[in-house]
Every structure is written in structure tokens, then in C-alpha cells.
Design a protein around this motif. Structure first.
Motif, mmCIF file in Angstrom:
data_model
loop_
_atom_site.group_PDB
_atom_site.id
_atom_site.type_symbol
_atom_site.label_atom_id
_atom_site.label_comp_id
_atom_site.label_asym_id
_atom_site.label_seq_id
_atom_site.Cartn_x
_atom_site.Cartn_y
_atom_site.Cartn_z
ATOM 1 N N LEU A 88 0.843 -1.192 0.000
ATOM 2 C CA LEU A 88 0.000 0.000 0.000
ATOM 3 C C LEU A 88 0.880 1.244 0.000
ATOM 4 O O LEU A 88 2.029 1.202 0.403
ATOM 5 N N ARG A 90 1.709 4.395 1.747
ATOM 6 C CA ARG A 90 1.411 4.906 3.087
ATOM 7 C C ARG A 90 1.270 6.417 3.113
ATOM 8 O O ARG A 90 0.939 6.988 4.148
ATOM 9 N N TYR A 91 1.527 7.080 2.001
ATOM 10 C CA TYR A 91 1.319 8.522 1.943
ATOM 11 C C TYR A 91 -0.038 8.888 1.347
ATOM 12 O O TYR A 91 -0.340 10.062 1.162
ATOM 13 N N LEU A 92 -0.815 7.890 0.999
ATOM 14 C CA LEU A 92 -2.174 8.133 0.519
ATOM 15 C C LEU A 92 -3.149 7.508 1.510
ATOM 16 O O LEU A 92 -2.856 6.474 2.103
ATOM 17 N N LEU A 100 -6.352 5.795 -6.834
ATOM 18 C CA LEU A 100 -5.191 5.795 -7.730
ATOM 19 C C LEU A 100 -5.184 4.521 -8.572
ATOM 20 O O LEU A 100 -4.943 4.551 -9.787
ATOM 21 N N ARG A 103 -7.617 4.858 -11.316
ATOM 22 C CA ARG A 103 -7.137 5.742 -12.396
ATOM 23 C C ARG A 103 -6.086 5.045 -13.247
ATOM 24 O O ARG A 103 -6.047 5.225 -14.465
ATOM 25 N N LEU A 104 -5.236 4.236 -12.606
ATOM 26 C CA LEU A 104 -4.231 3.513 -13.389
ATOM 27 C C LEU A 104 -4.900 2.506 -14.321
ATOM 28 O O LEU A 104 -4.326 2.107 -15.322
ATOM 29 N N SER B 7 -1.355 10.096 -14.012
ATOM 30 C CA SER B 7 -1.930 9.673 -12.723
ATOM 31 C C SER B 7 -0.850 9.541 -11.656
ATOM 32 O O SER B 7 -1.052 9.926 -10.506
ATOM 33 N N ILE B 8 0.307 8.979 -12.053
ATOM 34 C CA ILE B 8 1.388 8.794 -11.084
ATOM 35 C C ILE B 8 1.955 10.151 -10.665
ATOM 36 O O ILE B 8 2.198 10.407 -9.488
ATOM 37 N N ARG B 11 -0.407 11.733 -8.265
ATOM 38 C CA ARG B 11 -0.235 11.185 -6.917
ATOM 39 C C ARG B 11 0.919 11.895 -6.206
ATOM 40 O O ARG B 11 0.812 12.291 -5.051
ATOM 41 N N ARG B 14 0.043 15.431 -5.191
ATOM 42 C CA ARG B 14 -0.865 15.462 -4.046
ATOM 43 C C ARG B 14 -0.073 15.285 -2.751
ATOM 44 O O ARG B 14 -0.277 16.005 -1.778
ATOM 45 N N VAL B 15 0.866 14.327 -2.777
ATOM 46 C CA VAL B 15 1.673 14.076 -1.589
ATOM 47 C C VAL B 15 2.580 15.278 -1.304
ATOM 48 O O VAL B 15 2.751 15.687 -0.161
ATOM 49 N N ARG B 18 0.811 18.117 0.415
ATOM 50 C CA ARG B 18 0.559 17.873 1.830
ATOM 51 C C ARG B 18 1.753 18.227 2.690
ATOM 52 O O ARG B 18 1.609 18.676 3.807
ATOM 53 N N PHE B 81 12.400 4.409 -2.784
ATOM 54 C CA PHE B 81 11.380 4.129 -1.775
ATOM 55 C C PHE B 81 10.211 3.330 -2.369
ATOM 56 O O PHE B 81 9.761 2.345 -1.792
ATOM 57 N N HIS B 82 9.763 3.745 -3.536
ATOM 58 C CA HIS B 82 8.624 3.061 -4.146
ATOM 59 C C HIS B 82 8.999 1.682 -4.676
ATOM 60 O O HIS B 82 8.166 0.812 -4.828
ATOM 61 N N GLN B 86 8.185 0.564 -0.178
ATOM 62 C CA GLN B 86 6.727 0.410 -0.282
ATOM 63 C C GLN B 86 6.331 -0.603 -1.335
ATOM 64 O O GLN B 86 5.233 -1.109 -1.322
#
Ligand SMILES: Nc1ncnc2c1ncn2[C@@H]1O[C@H](COP(=O)(O)OP(=O)(O)OP(=O)(O)O)[C@@H](O)[C@H]1O
Ligand SMILES: [Mg+2]
Lengths: 308, 251
Positions: A88, A90-92, A100, A103-104, B7-8, B11, B14-15, B18, B81-82, B86
């Protein structure tokens, strides 16, 4: 074409080590298919190949008729994936994770918002949808990953150990949900829980060292491996003497004792008669045939040794 | 085409939104400290460089430095990180988007971070100090920053793709990125170099970044050799980044 998943001689080697070895398989549409195997058997590797995350060293596989080698994008349009480890963002927030994903998949908000509401309701996460997943318990995160895999209504759902770490309530509710999907979706899952495979899967395959060892429904597998013929005998008296007698009989393959309760494994079906000849009826309180469990089948196929 | 990339990128933005306010202090602190320490601390010793007052000489470089550093940081760490922590890259890869969508989305996220943070530092230097520019020069300067941020975002993406251990990303930053930036003459004119190595220094992409940015901001033109260098470097880095990511994902 009624096969949702087809594998032709799939082999995957990691620098010399063969994790999946010339594996072939066909899974019919609408089946809940369960793949069992000890740690390192090659289950995750197979799922990674089928979900286009990894290329097979040899062979080809098809999902809903699309080759994972040449039509990866079409394959990915058809599938939902629950990986072995939660991935997952973790920032969403929980809801943003699902959005998301939608949308993908090229979905528009008007299509995905009602769907996400429905899934959040179903997984019991509606009240926490605006929270971040790292504030969730392991089970809640797992449910969110499952919800995410379903947002775009996939035709084939891959679940790699979906219920590991879930409490009995969550496991059962997830089982119910998977059963509900059975007609509309093909489900390919791996698990280490025999009761889960037994309760859920229309078809079970046991694999080890990258190869298939057994394939069939739960009851077919149990029947095929019930040749071990284990009986449970409880003695009223003279248990100690009978232990000595049983040890001396050539057709008795194994004896396990717990107080006056014996578990006797016979060489074949015919041995029950000579066994009875050696036991006096008045000393026996109870005798019954022990149904093999899926776990017995699994252990007898893959051995008792723990994998390193 | 590239809807997945969008879309990516969405995302990531958006982060960023914040965390931007809480990050701003640290984004501004470093270039502002350098500006105050060098610009004012040395003002008594260095009045001007080739006729440009010293604080004005270093300001464009500090803004560019913030932008390219932010672009590199975001791209490298975010990709790492991605990918490794994560594993969200794996989640992206089981949807119909392509690896090109993913890498292009990530490169533009790094680029956007650079652009936003560079702008913030520009505004802060403008607000707090007597630094003033001719606003007709701004478009050329922005072009220069955009190309530079693109280059550094691609470099970051390459590092985040091939490097598995986080400490090695830190090493690349201190052994490659920081020297490249400081050698490029943010704080001193290139004419300070001995003439024997000057041609080499002028070929560095970072020289094009910082000299080009300064010329653009102060005069409104980018010397053509720097412009060519910037465009070529950005194009090469972009190609290499996309190729590297594609290769890594096929493993
Ligand atoms: N990236 C890799 N590099 C080298 N070997 C690997 C890699 N991934 C898996 N393996 C090896 O391939 C074999 C199969 O691994 P796989 O993850 O498919 O097993 P599994 O059946 O999913 O096990 P588990 O039940 O523990 O999840 C293992 O022996 C593992 O060590
Ligand atoms: Mg596994």
C-alpha cells in the motif's frame, strides 16, 4: 475457450537455480484454484510470471487468452493482484489508494467512486477511509489490498496468501467474499492453510521444488492418499500389553499412543482383518477409521522436513 | 498515451502539496544561509565579479542549485522508496500502465519538485534581500532551470533505479552531485580556473546549468554552447533513465 489461465512448460531459473520447472496447467473459468506448497516451492514465482512482473526463462502462459510474453498490457487489464506482502501507499489515505488504482486502470471518477464506496463497505473500512494505511492493523491493511485488487472488477484474481495474519473473523468474511466471486471471476490463490484450501477451493494443486505433485478436488486428493489406512483404537484395558502386540505385527506400519488411545497405520486395506484377529473385542472401547486430512496428504507428499 | 504517467505524477503532486509547508523551512534554510554567509559575509572582500555585485552574482546559482538538488533528491529517493520499501512500483506494474508511464511520471515529479522549490527560494530571496532582476529575462532563466531540473531528475531516477542500498544514494550525492555543483562556479567566476582545465570545466553539464542560468537571469540570453549542452544532456539523461528503468523492470 473456457480456460482462464493456461501455462505451457513454464520454467524460471534464478542464476542456475530452478524455482519453477516445466510447469503446465490449465484453470477453467469460474474456478477457485488453490496452489499449496512448502516455503520456497515456487508459488510466488508462478504468480509473478502470471501477473507479468517476471518473465519466464522458458515457456509461455496465457491469461484469458493473452500471452504474458507478448500481450502484457492486455493481461494486466484482466487481472487483480493481492501480493504476498502488502504494497500500500502509506502517503495516501485508504480511499486514495483505491482511487489511484482505479485511475491507473483508466477509470473515471463517476465509475470508480460508487465502486470504491461499495468495496469499503464490504471490507468494513468505510469508517477509516480517510486514514493512512500505516495507522491500520495488519488485517485491515490486508483487507484494503484485497479491496484494491477488486476496484476494476478483474476477470482473474490472483491472491498470494491472502489470509496470512488475519483473525478468524476476517478470514471467514474474506472466504465468504471469495466464494461469492466464484461464478463471475476466476480465482487463483496460494495458501499455507489446509482448512482454507479445503473450504474454498474447487481445485487444489500441491507443488514442491517447482513441480506439481498432486492435482484434484480436496476429496479426490484425500481419497487418493487415504491408502495409508489409519485407524483409531481406544482400549478399555490391557493397553500396555497391546502396545507390545501391535509392535510385533508385520502389517502394522506405525503406532502412536496417547494413554489408552492408539493411532494404528496399516500397510493396506486387507490388514484390518488380521489386526482384528489379534485384538480381543471385549478389550476395545471404540475403533474407527481416521479420515485423512488435507494436511496428511500435504505432509505425505512434501515430507516433514522444514525447509531452510 | 501517458495517462498512467499523469496519474502517477498526480499522486506525487498530491503528496507534495501535503508536506510542502512543513518542508519549506528546510528547503529555504540552506540556500538562504549560503546567500547570507557568502553574499554578505564576503561583501566587504569581494565587491563585484566582472562588474556584477557579489550577492547578485551568486543568487541565480543558489536558486538553480535548490531546483536541481530538489529534482535529484525527489527522483532518487522516491524511486528507491517506491521500488524497495513500499513496493508500490509493483502495484503500478500489475495495472495496464507501461514501464514508460511509470518512469516518465516519476521524472516529471522530480522535475516539478525542482520547479516548485526553486521558485520558492527565488521568491524568498526576492522578498528578504535587495536582489532585483529584469523580469523580461525571466523566461530564458526558467527555460534554463527547466532543462537543468529535467537532467537532474533523470539522474536521480537512474540512481534510484540501479541502487538498492540507501547509503549508496547518499554517497553518489556527496561524491558526484555536490562536487559537480560546486565546481561549476556558483560562488566564483570560471576565469579563476587555470586555462589548462577551463575547457573541461566548461563542458560539465553543471557549468551549463549554473553559468547558463546566471547569464539568462542577468542578461536575458543563454550562450549557445550552454544551451546546446543543456538540451543534449537532458535528452541523453532522459533516454538513459527510461532505458535503465525498463531494463531493471525486465529482470
Ligand atoms: N529474486 C530471486 N532471486 C533468487 N532466487 C529467488 C528469487 N525469488 C525467489 N527465489 C527462489 O525461488 C524459490 C521459490 O520462491 P517462491 O517465492 O516462489 O516460493 P513460495 O512458494 O512463494 O514460498 P513461500 O511459501 O515462502 O512464499 C525459492 O527457493 C527462492 O529462494
Ligand atoms: Mg510466496
Amino acid at each position: 475457450m473456457t480456460d482462464a489461465i493456461t501455462l505451457h512448460d513454464i520454467t524460471k531459473s534464478y542464476d542456475g537455480f530452478t524455482a519453477v520447472d516445466a510447469f503446465s496447467l490449465q484453470v477453467q473459468r469460474g474456478t477457485v484454484f488453490g496452489l499449496l506448497g512448502p516455503n520456497g516451492a515456487g508459488k510466488t514465482t508462478l504468480i509473478k510470471i502470471l501477473t507479468t512482473l517476471m518473465r519466464p526463462t522458458l515457456g509461455d502462459a496465457f491469461v484469458e487468452g493473452h500471452s504474458v510474453l507478448t500481450a502484457g498490457k492486455e493481461v494486466r487489464r484482466m487481472i487483480g493482484v493481492v501480493p504476498q506482502e502488502n504494497n500500500l501507499d502509506r502517503y495516501l489515505t485508504a480511499r486514495e489508494n483505491l482511487a489511484l488504482h482505479a485511475r491507473l486502470h483508466g477509470m473515471r471518477p463517476a465509475a470508480y467512486n460508487p465502486r470504491i464506496d461499495e468495496l469499503l463497505e464490504m471490507t468494513g473500512l468505510a469508517g477509516r477511509q480517510h486514514d493512512f494505511p500505516d495507522t491500520f492493523s495488519g488485517g485491515m491493511q490486508r483487507r484494503l489490498v484485497v479491496a484494491r485488487a477488486l476496484v476494476h472488477e478483474p476477470r482473474v484474481l490472483f491472491l498470494d496468501e491472502p489470509t496470512t495474519g488475519l483473525d478468524p473473523q476476517s478470514r471467514r468474511s474474506l472466504w465468504d467474499h471469495i466464494r461469492g466471486l466464484r461464478r463471475t471471476m476466476t480465482v487463483f490463490l496460494t495458501t499455507h492453510y489446509m482448512d482454507e484450501a479445503d473450504a474454498l477451493c474447487d481445485r487444489i494443486m500441491i507443488m514442491d521444488h517447482g513441480r506439481c505433485l498432486a492435482d484434484g478436488t480436496a476429496s479426490q486428493l484425500k481419497d487418493a492418499f487415504s491408502r495409508a489406512h489409519t485407524y483409531q483404537v481406544e482400549f478399555r484395558n490391557d493397553a500396555d500389553r497391546y502396545q507390545g502386540v501391535l509392535a510385533g505385527l508385520p502389517f502394522v506400519k506405525g503406532v502412536e499412543r496417547e494413554g489408552s488411545l492408539f493411532q494404528i497405520t496399516l500397510a493396506d486395506e486387507e490388514s484390518i482383518k488380521p489386526l482384528m484377529d489379534h485384538l480381543s473385542g471385549s478389550d476395545i472401547r471404540r475403533i474407527c477409521l481416521k479420515e485423512p486430512s488435507l494436511e496428511d496428504v500435504f505432509i505425505s507428499l512434501t515430507g516433514e522436513k522444514v525447509r531452510e | 498515451m501517458f495517462r498512467g504517467a499523469f496519474s502517477i505524477w498526480g499522486r506525487d503532486m498530491r503528496v507534495m502539496r501535503r508536506s510542502l509547508v512543513s518542508e519549506l523551512v528546510s528547503v529555504i534554510a540552506y540556500p538562504l544561509t549560503l546567500y547570507l554567509a557568502f553574499g554578505f559575509g564576503l561583501k566587504g572582500y569581494i565587491t563585484d565579479v566582472n562588474g556584477v555585485p557579489y550577492p547578485l552574482f551568486i543568487a541565480p546559482g543558489l536558486i538553480s542549485m535548490t531546483a536541481v538538488n530538489a529534482a535529484f533528491d525527489e527522483s532518487s529517493w522516491s524511486m528507491w522508496f517506491h521500488r524497495k520499501v513500499q513496493r508500490t512500483i509493483e502495484e503500478y506494474r500489475v495495472t495496464p500502465v507501461t514501464v514508460y508511464d511509470i518512469v516518465v511520471g516519476k521524472i516529471f515529479s522530480g522535475f516539478s519538485q525542482g520547479a516548485v522549490k526553486g521558485t520558492v527560494v527565488f521568491l524568498v530571496i526576492l522578498a528578504l534581500t535587495p536582489f532585483r532582476i529584469d523580469y523580461t529575462n525571466l523566461p530564458m532563466y526558467l527555460l534554463c532551470i527547466a532543462l537543468s531540473s529535467m537532467t537532474f531528475s533523470c539522474l536521480g531516477t537512474i540512481c534510484g533505479t540501479v541502487i538498492d542500498k540507501p547509503e549508496n544514494i547518499g554517497r553518489v550525492q556527496s561524491v558526484v552531485i555536490v562536487p559537480l555543483i560546486f565546481m561549476a562556479g556558483i560562488f566564483f567566476p570560471l576565469s579563476s580556473y587555470p586555462s589548462s582545465i577551463l575547457p573541461l570545466i566548461q563542458l560539465l553539464p553543471t557549468t551549463a546549468v549554473f553559468e547558463g542560468a546566471r547569464d539568462a537571469l542577468l542578461t536575458g540570453t543563454i550562450p549557445s554552447q550552454y544551451l546546446v549542452n543543456l538540451v543534449l544532456t537532458a535528452a541523453v539523461c532522459f533516454t538513459v533513465a527510461v532505458y535503465t528503468f525498463n531494463r531493471k523492470m525486465a529482470e
